[in-house]
Design a protein around this motif. Structure first.
Motif, PDB file in Angstrom:
ATOM      1  N   ALA A   1       0.832  -1.202   0.000  1.00 57.26           N
ATOM      2  CA  ALA A   1       0.000   0.000   0.000  1.00 57.26           C
ATOM      3  C   ALA A   1       0.867   1.252   0.000  1.00 57.26           C
ATOM      4  CB  ALA A   1      -0.931  -0.002   1.211  1.00 57.26           C
ATOM      5  N   LEU A   2       1.904   1.259   0.811  1.00 58.45           N
ATOM      6  CA  LEU A   2       2.819   2.400   0.857  1.00 58.45           C
ATOM      7  C   LEU A   2       3.529   2.586  -0.474  1.00 58.45           C
ATOM      8  CD1 LEU A   2       4.334   2.074   4.428  1.00 58.45           C
ATOM      9  CD2 LEU A   2       3.304   4.139   3.467  1.00 58.45           C
ATOM     10  N   ASP A   3       3.999   1.477  -1.049  1.00 53.63           N
ATOM     11  CA  ASP A   3       4.733   1.558  -2.313  1.00 53.63           C
ATOM     12  C   ASP A   3       3.827   1.974  -3.460  1.00 53.63           C
ATOM     13  OD1 ASP A   3       7.044   0.788  -1.045  1.00 53.63           O
ATOM     14  OD2 ASP A   3       6.826  -1.340  -1.550  1.00 53.63           O
ATOM     15  N   SER A   4       2.614   1.433  -3.467  1.00 56.60           N
ATOM     16  CA  SER A   4       1.706   1.671  -4.584  1.00 56.60           C
ATOM     17  C   SER A   4       1.023   3.032  -4.503  1.00 56.60           C
ATOM     18  CB  SER A   4       0.646   0.570  -4.642  1.00 56.60           C
ATOM     19  OG  SER A   4      -0.304   0.826  -5.636  1.00 56.60           O
ATOM     20  N   LEU A   5       0.550   3.387  -3.310  1.00 57.87           N
ATOM     21  CA  LEU A   5      -0.249   4.602  -3.169  1.00 57.87           C
ATOM     22  C   LEU A   5       0.578   5.831  -2.848  1.00 57.87           C
ATOM     23  CD1 LEU A   5      -3.185   3.181  -1.008  1.00 57.87           C
ATOM     24  CD2 LEU A   5      -3.186   3.603  -3.459  1.00 57.87           C
ATOM     25  N   GLY A   6       1.686   5.623  -2.145  1.00 61.66           N
ATOM     26  CA  GLY A   6       2.406   6.785  -1.631  1.00 61.66           C
ATOM     27  C   GLY A   6       1.794   7.230  -0.323  1.00 61.66           C
ATOM     28  N   ARG A   7       2.537   7.983   0.446  1.00 65.22           N
ATOM     29  CA  ARG A   7       2.069   8.316   1.789  1.00 65.22           C
ATOM     30  C   ARG A   7       0.913   9.313   1.793  1.00 65.22           C
ATOM     31  NH1 ARG A   7       6.738   9.471   5.260  1.00 65.22           N
ATOM     32  NH2 ARG A   7       7.543   7.650   4.174  1.00 65.22           N
TER      33      ARG A   7
END
Length: 414
Positions: free
Chosen positions: A261-267
């Motif tokens: 989720a962090l890698d795909s969406l960004g913070r």
């Protein structure tokens, strides 16, 4: 095809059931420059919208909920009222409408087609009320115009009629509780969004965990630290993954881990879904038919789209706008002063200024949204839109896009 009255916007006012979940929206159409004292243009705008209902798409406007739509005598007698989907709307007969034989016959015809009706703004029984009452399904009582001492007797006289009773203009929790005890089934008003500051109230552990995660994101903590913090709370992890895999999140491939989720969406996007989780009941899944969550998320999306309209391609500004919108109701959510909540989240100065003082561009956007929620037209809204260099048509297009996004989200998570 352009509408005869193109300069109109739409206000959606929530209607809640006894369990405090959304059951419907009242749709109020307002034209630019219209005032409460001059509703002629609003009636014409309603006619224009109804006649183009197939273009507007009632499902896009109210999702799974019903729509209460005000109708005048002219609207009821016209052909365009039949453009509305009978299974999605309740036609609300305005208090100014007189019960003529011709109109009563027309209502019977529409009922035969599957339409349902409500009587609006009832404060006492009358000859017109008595003529209409057998043909309606819902009676709306204006509790703001009836004293607390008179309300029980009026309600008792209405309950024996066997109709669904709706208390409208319920603005305080005390009024809601009185109406609930009297047996009302539906409730309309912003009592649920009014902050009731409770002395000694503290933020619950589940709420604090999300606020601490938001603080980590804002402080530019590294991804591993954020991932570990999310994983400490299994319910947050589960709900977060449900949210980021919705069509409304705009993702492609399925996301199965917090790290993905962090890698795909960004913070920034992760921050958005955590903000939505704030409004979920502790330990439960996100329910988009909770009115405070629906209202806060709608505000967030409206501000995001307004920001993108004013500053195309500026994604960071749009994310900040979303934050302003969704945090604007946390005082009602937590029963704490907004300043105290913002100290916990440690937001940017421009976000604080917008939320506390309605200052800056984000503050102006929030002011516009609040005016729309109240169906406030005329000079206040015109002035607020001018400050943003936006038109009423721009506002309506943004509304339609926001409602559609909310409906997708609700279908995916509920």
């Amino acid at each position: 095809m352009s509408l005869p009255f193109d300069e109109f916007f739409l206000a959606r006012q929530p209607i809640l059931g006894r369990d405090q979940h959304l059951v419907a929206f009242e749709l109020l159409f307002r034209t630019a420059g219209a005032t409460e004292a001059n509703v002629t243009d609003d009636v014409a705008a309603t006619a224009a919208v109804i006649s183009h209902a197939s273009q507007l798409g009632m499902d896009h406007v109210v999702g799974a909920q019903l729509a209460f739509v005000n109708v005048s005598e002219a609207a009821l007698l016209s052909d365009y009222v039949r453009f509305l989907p009978a299974d999605k709307v309740i036609l609300e007969i305005l208090e100014t409408v007189k019960a003529s034989p011709r109109l009563l016959t027309r209502i019977r015809e529409l009922r035969a087609l599957g339409f349902k009706f409500a009587l609006d703004d009832i404060v006492a029984e009358s000859d017109d009320f008595n003529a209409f009452v057998d043909l309606v399904d819902v009676i709306k009582v204006d509790v703001n115009a009836v004293s607390a001492e008179q309300l029980p007797a009026l309600t008792a006289s209405l309950r024996v009629l066997g109709k669904t009773l709706l208390a409208e203009k319920v603005e305080t929790v005390e009024e809601f509780r009185q109406c609930l005890a009297l047996g009302y089934e539906y409730f309309q008003g912003y009592y649920f969004a009014r902050p009731t500051i409770m002395s000694g109230r503290t933020i619950a552990p589940s709420e604090l965990a999300i606020l601490q995660l938001l603080k980590l994101i804002d402080s530019k903590a590294d991804n591993q630290t954020i991932e570990v913090a999310v994983k400490r709370d299994a319910l947050i992890s589960l709900n977060l993954l449900r949210l980021v895999n919705t069509a409304a999140a705009g993702g492609g491939e399925r996301i199965d881990t917090v790290g993905q989720a962090l890698d795909s969406l960004g913070r920034q996007q992760l921050q958005r879904w955590l903000q939505i989780l704030l409004y979920a009941a502790p330990g439960s899944k996100v329910e988009m038919n909770l009115p405070l969550l629906q209202m806060a998320t709608t505000r967030g999306k409206l501000l995001e789209l307004m920001s993108l309209k004013l500053h195309p391609g500026q994604r960071a500004a749009a994310d900040t706008a979303f934050t302003v919108g969704i945090l604007s109701l946390t005082d009602a959510l937590f029963s704490l002063p907004l300043g105290e909540i913002l100290d916990t989240v440690d937001v940017a100065a421009e976000v604080r200024a917008a939320l506390i003082e309605r200052d800056g561009e984000f503050g102006n956007m929030l002011e516009v949204v609040e005016l729309v929620e109240k169906a406030t037209s005329g000079q206040p809204l015109d002035a607020a839109l001018r400050r943003l260099n936006m038109s009423v048509k721009d506002l309506r297009e943004i509304e339609m896009a926001a409602f559609e996004w909310l409906n997708v989200l609700a279908q995916e998570v509920n």
